[in-house]
Design a protein around this motif. Structure first.
Motif, PDB file in Angstrom:
ATOM      1  N   ASP A  54       0.831  -1.198   0.000  1.00  0.00           N
ATOM      2  CA  ASP A  54       0.000   0.000   0.000  1.00  0.00           C
ATOM      3  C   ASP A  54       0.867   1.249   0.000  1.00  0.00           C
ATOM      4  O   ASP A  54       2.009   1.236   0.452  1.00  0.00           O
ATOM      5  N   HIS A 140      14.587   8.901   8.267  1.00  0.00           N
ATOM      6  CA  HIS A 140      14.646   7.441   8.427  1.00  0.00           C
ATOM      7  C   HIS A 140      14.689   7.028   9.902  1.00  0.00           C
ATOM      8  O   HIS A 140      13.899   6.194  10.353  1.00  0.00           O
ATOM      9  N   TYR A 144      11.716   5.025  12.131  1.00  0.00           N
ATOM     10  CA  TYR A 144      11.868   3.752  12.828  1.00  0.00           C
ATOM     11  C   TYR A 144      11.648   3.883  14.335  1.00  0.00           C
ATOM     12  O   TYR A 144      11.166   2.948  14.981  1.00  0.00           O
ATOM     13  N   SER A 215      17.064  -2.062   6.294  1.00  0.00           N
ATOM     14  CA  SER A 215      18.123  -1.293   6.959  1.00  0.00           C
ATOM     15  C   SER A 215      18.451  -1.944   8.297  1.00  0.00           C
ATOM     16  O   SER A 215      17.729  -2.838   8.755  1.00  0.00           O
ATOM     17  N   HIS A 324      16.591   1.972   2.859  1.00  0.00           N
ATOM     18  CA  HIS A 324      17.959   1.463   2.689  1.00  0.00           C
ATOM     19  C   HIS A 324      17.965   0.111   1.981  1.00  0.00           C
ATOM     20  O   HIS A 324      18.879  -0.209   1.242  1.00  0.00           O
TER      21      HIS A 324
HETATM   22  C1  LIG Z   1       8.289  -6.912  -0.249  1.00  0.00           C
HETATM   23  C2  LIG Z   1       8.246  -5.503   0.242  1.00  0.00           C
HETATM   24  C3  LIG Z   1       7.040  -4.854   0.261  1.00  0.00           C
HETATM   25  C4  LIG Z   1       6.941  -3.551   0.728  1.00  0.00           C
HETATM   26  N1  LIG Z   1       5.730  -2.956   0.725  1.00  0.00           N
HETATM   27  C5  LIG Z   1       5.636  -1.680   1.086  1.00  0.00           C
HETATM   28  C6  LIG Z   1       4.389  -1.033   1.009  1.00  0.00           C
HETATM   29  O1  LIG Z   1       3.402  -1.630   0.623  1.00  0.00           O
HETATM   30  N2  LIG Z   1       4.322   0.267   1.371  1.00  0.00           N
HETATM   31  C7  LIG Z   1       5.422   0.959   1.828  1.00  0.00           C
HETATM   32  O2  LIG Z   1       5.297   2.129   2.152  1.00  0.00           O
HETATM   33  N3  LIG Z   1       6.628   0.362   1.894  1.00  0.00           N
HETATM   34  C8  LIG Z   1       6.747  -0.921   1.539  1.00  0.00           C
HETATM   35  N4  LIG Z   1       7.958  -1.526   1.590  1.00  0.00           N
HETATM   36  C9  LIG Z   1       9.094  -0.736   2.062  1.00  0.00           C
HETATM   37  C10 LIG Z   1       9.690  -1.174   3.375  1.00  0.00           C
HETATM   38  O3  LIG Z   1       8.819  -1.833   4.208  1.00  0.00           O
HETATM   39  C11 LIG Z   1      10.379  -0.094   4.195  1.00  0.00           C
HETATM   40  O4  LIG Z   1       9.478   0.747   4.837  1.00  0.00           O
HETATM   41  C12 LIG Z   1      11.290   0.721   3.374  1.00  0.00           C
HETATM   42  O5  LIG Z   1      11.986  -0.109   2.483  1.00  0.00           O
HETATM   43  C13 LIG Z   1      12.283   1.460   4.259  1.00  0.00           C
HETATM   44  O6  LIG Z   1      12.914   0.584   5.104  1.00  0.00           O
HETATM   45  P1  LIG Z   1      14.449   0.222   5.104  1.00  0.00           P
HETATM   46  O7  LIG Z   1      15.244   1.480   5.015  1.00  0.00           O
HETATM   47  O8  LIG Z   1      14.607  -0.479   6.431  1.00  0.00           O
HETATM   48  O9  LIG Z   1      14.713  -0.702   3.952  1.00  0.00           O
HETATM   49  C14 LIG Z   1       8.089  -2.853   1.152  1.00  0.00           C
HETATM   50  C15 LIG Z   1       9.319  -3.515   1.113  1.00  0.00           C
HETATM   51  C16 LIG Z   1       9.397  -4.824   0.662  1.00  0.00           C
HETATM   52  C17 LIG Z   1      10.710  -5.503   0.685  1.00  0.00           C
END
Ligand SMILES: Cc1cc2nc3c(=O)[nH]c(=O)nc-3n(C[C@H](O)[C@H](O)[C@H](O)COP(=O)(O)O)c2cc1C
Length: 431
Positions: A54, A140, A144, A215, A324
């Motif tokens: 979403d 970021h 979190y 991340s 990330h």
């Molecule tokens: C399979 C998958 C599905 C995701 N679905 C969504 C989503 O529907 N909406 C959203 O805002 N972020 C989504 N994300 C993004 C992550 O949940 C996360 O919020 C974003 O990558 C930032 O986190 P990070 O810096 O820890 O990677 C998705 C990521 C993955 C791997």
């Protein structure tokens, strides 16, 4: 024998940005009948869960068919009525919601579905949501920090009702036993929530929690709270590293490695022969427009293409604040394979930064088995390019091979999503 877990990721009418242009493909993600047919395909394939992505804004640039969507919980409540076994996961971002409403909504879905609800707790990767909520997108670290407190409050609220608090004793006239309802009285940096909820403990005790952040902060949150983790990876060694990064965090938190399933995202492009699969991929790639790919580069890497040479190597850059996990997987791949901006642009157009696995059914099954048996995955988050074709190829051609090899269930057992995932029903206040 250890069994794979399979999730179906629903993102618009398919995870390929231009999959909707394939002849015969579903073109509307607000057509509940078409979506019901997707769920039926997944259930026919014995998948563990459907998982709906979403976003909280409309942007037709990057992935047009993902701009139009039904609100996830509303949609899953409708799917709960026409499916029997499969888990139902919805994304709700912690940056733009409140814990009480989220806890209540997922407890409701768990009751409605007889114990099949799952919450994908994302921080929300896009700043474009901010103006729709009258606030600035937090950075970021802040996102979190909010998410960690948010999830803790939601879990606390799910534990507010004892199992038998709803008495409904006609004789005595006691309906709810107030002694068996517990306030949370949470006071934290971001939320102040009294509780309890106005809904009883749900069939799974607590709905399943999914997490998809890659991340360090994302992995920490997942290790503490998630039951299923979706990983963004492009190749085997990277998947092993990501898998180990998550699993190695668990013992210190009092959790066993098998309590959290790690499912890398994969877009399978399957043919009866390798040639047929390659042709399908080429057909899909030819539908990508420069607008799609440019916007995706902006969304995944924060790269503005103005004035950039498309045929120069991507080079090094800092991890994008928006997320990330995707940025790291893409930058690693660019470095490893010496990719240009144009290569990355084509890769992003295909699966939005996820792994594309293209081949004959046996080859696809071999690769999935290799990852599963060698410390890179507990299963996969399957991201069909389009419907029904992309999903049909996987369910009809690949799943039977996995089943014949004893790697995947041939029928459903148990009643809840926790049963499918091999997870215990938690007691109140546990872990
Ligand atoms: C399979 C998958 C599905 C995701 N679905 C969504 C989503 O529907 N909406 C959203 O805002 N972020 C989504 N994300 C993004 C992550 O949940 C996360 O919020 C974003 O990558 C930032 O986190 P990070 O810096 O820890 O990677 C998705 C990521 C993955 C791997």
């Amino acid at each position: 024998m250890r069994q794979m877990h399979l999730g179906l990721f629903l993102l618009g009418t398919g995870s390929h940005v231009a999959g909707w242009r394939m002849p015969g493909a579903v073109t509307s993600f607000q057509d509940i009948q078409a979506i019901q047919a997707m769920a039926a395909q997944a259930e026919r394939g014995c998948f563990d869960l459907i998982f709906m992505g979403d976003n909280l804004y409309a942007d037709p640039g990057a992935h047009p068919s993902y701009t139009v969507r039904l609100e996830p919980l509303t949609m899953l409540a409708a799917l709960a009525m026409v499916t029997k076994h499969i888990g139902l996961g919805a994304t709700v971002a912690t940056t733009y919601s409140d814990p009480w409403s989220v806890a209540r909504a997922f407890a409701s879905l768990d009751h409605i579905s007889g114990g099949r609800a799952a919450w994908n707790a994302v921080t929300g990767s896009s700043a474009q949501a901010g103006p729709n909520f009258g606030r600035l997108h937090p950075n970021h670290a802040e996102r979190y920090a909010i998410a960690a407190e948010f999830v803790e409050v939601v879990r606390g609220l799910w534990d507010g009702w004892e199992e038998d608090a709803l008495v409904a004793d006609r004789e005595s006239g006691l309906y709810v036993d107030p002694a068996r309802l517990h306030k949370l009285n949470h006071e934290g940096a971001h939320f102040s929530v009294q509780g309890p909820l106005n809904i009883g403990r749900s069939p799974q005790g607590r709905p399943v929690i999914l997490q998809a952040g890659g991340s360090d902060a994302g992995l920490d949150l997942a290790a503490r709270t998630a039951d299923v983790v979706f990983a963004v990876v492009q190749e085997f060694e990277e998947a092993r590293t990501q898998y180990a990064a998550l699993k190695s965090r668990l013992p210190a938190l009092g959790r066993r490695p098998e309590e959290v399933a790690v499912l890398p995202g994969v877009m399978p492009i399957v043919g009866r022969t390798e040639r047929e699969a390659l042709d399908k991929l080429a057909q899909l790639q030819a539908f990508i427009s420069p607008t799609n790919a440019r916007q995706l580069l902006q969304d995944r890497l924060g790269v503005d293409l103005a004035g950039r040479d498309m045929d120069a190597p991507l080079g090094d850059m800092p991890l994008f604040d928006g997320g990330h996990g995707f940025a790291r997987a893409l930058l690693n791949k660019a470095r490893r394979d010496n990719l240009t901006l144009r290569d990355i642009y084509n890769l992003l157009g295909a699966a939005r930064g996820h792994w594309v696995l293209c081949g004959a059914a046996e080859q696809v099954a071999d690769t999935l088995q290799h990852w599963f048996e060698n410390g890179a995955a507990d299963g996969f988050n399957v991201m069909p390019s389009h419907f029904p074709g992309g999903m049909e190829d996987f369910v009809e051609l690949v799943v039977p091979i996995l089943q014949r090899r004893g790697l995947f269930r041939t029928r459903y057992e148990g009643t809840t999503l926790r049963d499918l995932l091999g997870l215990r029903r938690p007691a109140r206040g546990e872990g």
